[in-house]
Design a protein around this motif. Sequence first.
Motif, PDB file in Angstrom:
ATOM      1  N   GLY A 161      10.182  13.483  -4.661  1.00  0.00           N
ATOM      2  CA  GLY A 161      10.007  12.048  -4.416  1.00  0.00           C
ATOM      3  C   GLY A 161       9.097  11.763  -3.240  1.00  0.00           C
ATOM      4  O   GLY A 161       8.893  10.619  -2.875  1.00  0.00           O
ATOM      5  N   HIS A 208       0.992   2.670   2.920  1.00  0.00           N
ATOM      6  CA  HIS A 208       2.214   2.827   2.126  1.00  0.00           C
ATOM      7  C   HIS A 208       2.874   1.471   1.912  1.00  0.00           C
ATOM      8  O   HIS A 208       2.805   0.601   2.763  1.00  0.00           O
ATOM      9  N   GLY A 227       3.762  -2.029  -0.571  1.00  0.00           N
ATOM     10  CA  GLY A 227       2.890  -3.066  -1.095  1.00  0.00           C
ATOM     11  C   GLY A 227       2.252  -3.882   0.005  1.00  0.00           C
ATOM     12  O   GLY A 227       2.923  -4.219   0.980  1.00  0.00           O
ATOM     13  N   LYS A 277       1.074  -7.326   1.663  1.00  0.00           N
ATOM     14  CA  LYS A 277       1.786  -8.603   1.590  1.00  0.00           C
ATOM     15  C   LYS A 277       0.807  -9.759   1.772  1.00  0.00           C
ATOM     16  O   LYS A 277      -0.096  -9.685   2.617  1.00  0.00           O
ATOM     17  N   ARG A 299       1.290   4.422   7.257  1.00  0.00           N
ATOM     18  CA  ARG A 299       2.517   5.106   7.673  1.00  0.00           C
ATOM     19  C   ARG A 299       2.548   5.350   9.174  1.00  0.00           C
ATOM     20  O   ARG A 299       3.618   5.537   9.745  1.00  0.00           O
ATOM     21  N   ARG A 332       7.495   1.958   8.030  1.00  0.00           N
ATOM     22  CA  ARG A 332       7.968   2.068   6.641  1.00  0.00           C
ATOM     23  C   ARG A 332       7.303   1.064   5.722  1.00  0.00           C
ATOM     24  O   ARG A 332       6.778   1.398   4.682  1.00  0.00           O
ATOM     25  N   ASN A 333       7.362  -0.204   6.105  1.00  0.00           N
ATOM     26  CA  ASN A 333       6.754  -1.241   5.258  1.00  0.00           C
ATOM     27  C   ASN A 333       6.696  -2.548   6.039  1.00  0.00           C
ATOM     28  O   ASN A 333       7.138  -2.613   7.191  1.00  0.00           O
ATOM     29  N   ARG A 367       7.543  -1.807 -14.310  1.00  0.00           N
ATOM     30  CA  ARG A 367       6.905  -3.121 -14.194  1.00  0.00           C
ATOM     31  C   ARG A 367       6.997  -3.912 -15.503  1.00  0.00           C
ATOM     32  O   ARG A 367       7.043  -3.334 -16.580  1.00  0.00           O
ATOM     33  N   HIS A 412       2.319   3.732 -11.779  1.00  0.00           N
ATOM     34  CA  HIS A 412       2.201   2.404 -11.184  1.00  0.00           C
ATOM     35  C   HIS A 412       1.412   1.416 -12.060  1.00  0.00           C
ATOM     36  O   HIS A 412       0.194   1.437 -12.092  1.00  0.00           O
ATOM     37  N   TYR A 433      -2.124  -4.663  -6.822  1.00  0.00           N
ATOM     38  CA  TYR A 433      -1.286  -5.813  -6.527  1.00  0.00           C
ATOM     39  C   TYR A 433      -2.023  -7.074  -6.910  1.00  0.00           C
ATOM     40  O   TYR A 433      -3.142  -7.313  -6.435  1.00  0.00           O
ATOM     41  N   SER A 436       7.156  -5.922  -7.962  1.00  0.00           N
ATOM     42  CA  SER A 436       7.822  -5.714  -6.670  1.00  0.00           C
ATOM     43  C   SER A 436       7.421  -6.838  -5.720  1.00  0.00           C
ATOM     44  O   SER A 436       6.420  -7.503  -5.937  1.00  0.00           O
TER      45      SER A 436
HETATM   46 FE1  DHE Z   1       7.093   4.531  -1.307  1.00  0.00          FE
HETATM   47  C1  DHE Z   1       6.781   1.153  -1.830  1.00  0.00           C
HETATM   48  C2  DHE Z   1       9.974   3.956   0.428  1.00  0.00           C
HETATM   49  C3  DHE Z   1       7.591   7.877  -1.072  1.00  0.00           C
HETATM   50  C4  DHE Z   1       4.125   5.072  -2.872  1.00  0.00           C
HETATM   51  N1  DHE Z   1       8.179   2.877  -0.823  1.00  0.00           N
HETATM   52  C5  DHE Z   1       7.850   1.577  -1.100  1.00  0.00           C
HETATM   53  C6  DHE Z   1       8.820   0.705  -0.494  1.00  0.00           C
HETATM   54  C7  DHE Z   1       9.709   1.497   0.167  1.00  0.00           C
HETATM   55  C8  DHE Z   1       9.320   2.860  -0.060  1.00  0.00           C
HETATM   56  C9  DHE Z   1      10.914   1.046   0.979  1.00  0.00           C
HETATM   57  C10 DHE Z   1       8.831  -0.806  -0.615  1.00  0.00           C
HETATM   58  C11 DHE Z   1       7.938  -1.301   0.443  1.00  0.00           C
HETATM   59  C12 DHE Z   1       7.221  -2.549   0.137  1.00  0.00           C
HETATM   60  O1  DHE Z   1       6.444  -2.592  -0.806  1.00  0.00           O
HETATM   61  O2  DHE Z   1       7.367  -3.499   0.902  1.00  0.00           O
HETATM   62  N2  DHE Z   1       8.547   5.719  -0.514  1.00  0.00           N
HETATM   63  C13 DHE Z   1       9.649   5.274   0.102  1.00  0.00           C
HETATM   64  C14 DHE Z   1      10.511   6.372   0.439  1.00  0.00           C
HETATM   65  O3  DHE Z   1      11.591   6.308   1.067  1.00  0.00           O
HETATM   66  C15 DHE Z   1       9.903   7.588  -0.120  1.00  0.00           C
HETATM   67  C16 DHE Z   1      10.763   8.084  -1.318  1.00  0.00           C
HETATM   68  C17 DHE Z   1       9.842   8.716   0.894  1.00  0.00           C
HETATM   69  C18 DHE Z   1       8.829   8.521   1.967  1.00  0.00           C
HETATM   70  O4  DHE Z   1       8.043   9.443   2.138  1.00  0.00           O
HETATM   71  O5  DHE Z   1       8.779   7.490   2.606  1.00  0.00           O
HETATM   72  C19 DHE Z   1       8.565   7.052  -0.611  1.00  0.00           C
HETATM   73  N3  DHE Z   1       6.029   6.183  -1.867  1.00  0.00           N
HETATM   74  C20 DHE Z   1       6.407   7.454  -1.656  1.00  0.00           C
HETATM   75  C21 DHE Z   1       5.415   8.387  -2.136  1.00  0.00           C
HETATM   76  O6  DHE Z   1       5.456   9.658  -2.055  1.00  0.00           O
HETATM   77  C22 DHE Z   1       4.360   7.601  -2.823  1.00  0.00           C
HETATM   78  C23 DHE Z   1       4.451   7.905  -4.313  1.00  0.00           C
HETATM   79  C24 DHE Z   1       2.958   7.934  -2.350  1.00  0.00           C
HETATM   80  C25 DHE Z   1       2.615   7.394  -1.002  1.00  0.00           C
HETATM   81  O7  DHE Z   1       1.633   6.659  -0.937  1.00  0.00           O
HETATM   82  O8  DHE Z   1       3.301   7.699  -0.023  1.00  0.00           O
HETATM   83  C26 DHE Z   1       4.828   6.180  -2.509  1.00  0.00           C
HETATM   84  N4  DHE Z   1       5.733   3.345  -2.217  1.00  0.00           N
HETATM   85  C27 DHE Z   1       4.566   3.767  -2.788  1.00  0.00           C
HETATM   86  C28 DHE Z   1       3.849   2.620  -3.299  1.00  0.00           C
HETATM   87  C29 DHE Z   1       4.629   1.499  -3.016  1.00  0.00           C
HETATM   88  C30 DHE Z   1       5.793   1.983  -2.318  1.00  0.00           C
HETATM   89  C31 DHE Z   1       2.505   2.665  -4.044  1.00  0.00           C
HETATM   90  C32 DHE Z   1       4.328   0.042  -3.369  1.00  0.00           C
HETATM   91  C33 DHE Z   1       4.859  -0.214  -4.720  1.00  0.00           C
HETATM   92  C34 DHE Z   1       4.656  -1.621  -5.173  1.00  0.00           C
HETATM   93  O9  DHE Z   1       4.112  -1.786  -6.245  1.00  0.00           O
HETATM   94  O10 DHE Z   1       5.058  -2.562  -4.498  1.00  0.00           O
END
Ligand code: DHE
Length: 516
Positions: free
Chosen positions: A71, A165, A167, A169, A182, A207-208, A413, A458, A502, A515
Amino acid sequence: MRHWLSSFLFTILLVSNAWAGGDGKALYQEHCASCHGETRLGGTGPALLPSNLGRLRAKKAGGVITQGRVGTQMPAFKDTLSEDEITSLVSFIYEHPTIAPSWKKADIAASRNMAASTANVTAPTYKADPLNLFVVVETGDHHATIMDGDTFDLLTRFPTRFALHGGPKFTPDGRYVFFMSRDGWVMKYDLWALAVVGEVRAGINSRNIAISKDGKHLAVANYLPHTLVILDTTDLTVEKIFDVADRKKNSSRVSAVYQAPQRDSFIAALKDVPEIWEIATDPNAEPVFEGLVHSHEKGMVEGLASSKGLFALRRIEVPEPLDDFFFDPQYRNLIGSARGKAAVVVNLNVGRDIARIPLPGLPHLGSGIAWTYKGRKIMATPHLKEGRLTVIDMSDWSVLKTIETKGPGFFMRSHENTPYAWTDVFFGPNKDLLHVIDKRTLEIVKTLQPAPGKTAAHIEFDRDGSHAIASIWEKDGAIVIYDAATLEEVKRIPMSKPSGKYNVWNKITFSEGTSH
Ligand code: DHE
C-alpha cells in the motif's frame, strides 16, 4: 576511568557493528535518504526518527525494510542488503538525531515565497470552461498539467515540489488550487492566470490539506511536527498552529484533515490518540464545551475547556485511534479504519461511535464512494490487501455484498450521471486491470486492460460524467479517456506517472462519486 571505559565499549560496539553489517549511517544515505530525507526528516517516505517510529517495534521495522510495505512505495530490500546491513540500518533509524527536528511558526514564515500577484487577472486567460478543467498531478517527473475537460487539450504544464500527495484542494469558485508535497510544501496556483501564486513549507512531513467551506483557510495535517497548521489562503501566512495532543497531553501525529461542508468545519484524524478533532471554520460557531479535564497522574480535575467561534476545537473521544475516513454525504457520520481490521462508525452529531463493522483486508475507506441502490444509501470501499470490494448499507451499517475483484484495489470512482462505478486492481499480477461495476446490480460488467503489464489506476470523471479518465501509472505512462457510456477508449495522452487527476467542478460541488 568510567568515561574511558564507556568510550572503549562504544568503540567496540561501533567496530563490531561495522564488521557485522556496515555503517548504518552510510547505508542510510545510500539506500534511504532519497525518499526519507538526508536528515531523516522525511520526503516521499515518512520521517525515520524515534519519535515517528514510536509504535513500530525494531523487529517490525527490519521486516518492513526486508519485505517492503503493502500500500506504499516502500520497496523490499531483501535482494539488495544483507541481514546484518538491515540490522545496522534499523539501529541507525532508532538513534535520536543530534539536533531535535522542529518546525515552528517562524520557520514556516521564513519559507514563504510569494510570486508576482495575479490580482490584475479578472477572468480566465483561455477559452476553456474554467469549471471543467482537470488538474493532473504527474509524480513521474514532479509536474502538474492543466487540461481542458471538454476538448482534452492541454493548457499548460509546470513543475511542482517533489512527491505531491493527496488531492489538490480548490477554492469554492474554482479559481485557485492548492497542492501539498509529502515534505510539507504547500503551493497556491491560479487557474485563471495559469500561474503559481506562492508557496510555503507548513511541516516537515505532511499528510494532506483541506480547504474551509468559505475558501479562506487551508488546514495542513502533519506527521512531523505533531501539528495541524491553518494557513490564510490569500497569502499563505499562518493563522493558527494546533500542537496536537489528547486531553491527557499525549502528543499525536495527524493522519489527515478533511473539510465537512455541511458542518462548516475541518475534521482531523489523529494517528496516535483515540480522539477525532472537529475545528470550526465558521466565525460564529457555537461555544464548544469540553467538559472536565481529568489528570489521572495527579488524580484531580485540572479545569474546564471551552472555545467558540473560528477554529473552536471539539474533541470526539473514540475507542481507539481511527484514520482513513469516509464520510456519508450529509457529513453526519464518518467511518474510520481501526488498524485496518475493522471499520468504526462515528456519529459526528452525538460525538461517539455507534457501530463497528468487521472489515479485514485493510479497507481503503478514504477511496470509498456512496450512491443510492434500490432506494437506500450504500457505500463501497476497496481493500488494500484483498481482492474485493465491500458494499455497506448505510441505513444499518451492515455488509450488503462483497464483490470479488482480480486483486487489491486503491481507488474507486463514479459520477451522479453514470450507472457505473470504476475501480482499479492496483496490486499484484493483475495491476493492469480496471473493473467497471453496474451500480444498479452490484456486478462487474466489464474489465478493461488499458496497457497490458502496466499499472492502471485512479479514475476521475469530467464535469457532466460523460467521460471517465484513467491513469497508466508508469513513468512513461498516459491518461486514457473512456466514453463513460460505451466504455470505449476515446483518446490517450502521454504523461509521466499521472498519479491523480482532479476535475474542478466535481471537487467544488462535492460530487458523490469522487474524493473530497
Ligand atoms: Fe495516499 C490520497 C493516505 C499511500 C496516492 N492518501 C490520500 C489521502 C490520504 C492518504 C489520507 C486523502 C488526502 C486528500 O486527498 O485530502 N496514502 C495514504 C496513506 O496512509 C498511505 C497508504 C501510506 C503513505 O505512504 O502515506 C498512502 N497514496 C499512497 C501511495 O503509495 C500512492 C499510491 C502514491 C503516492 O503518490 O504516494 C498514494 N493518495 C494518493 C493519491 C491521493 C491520495 C493520488 C488522492 C486521491 C484522490 O483522488 O483524491
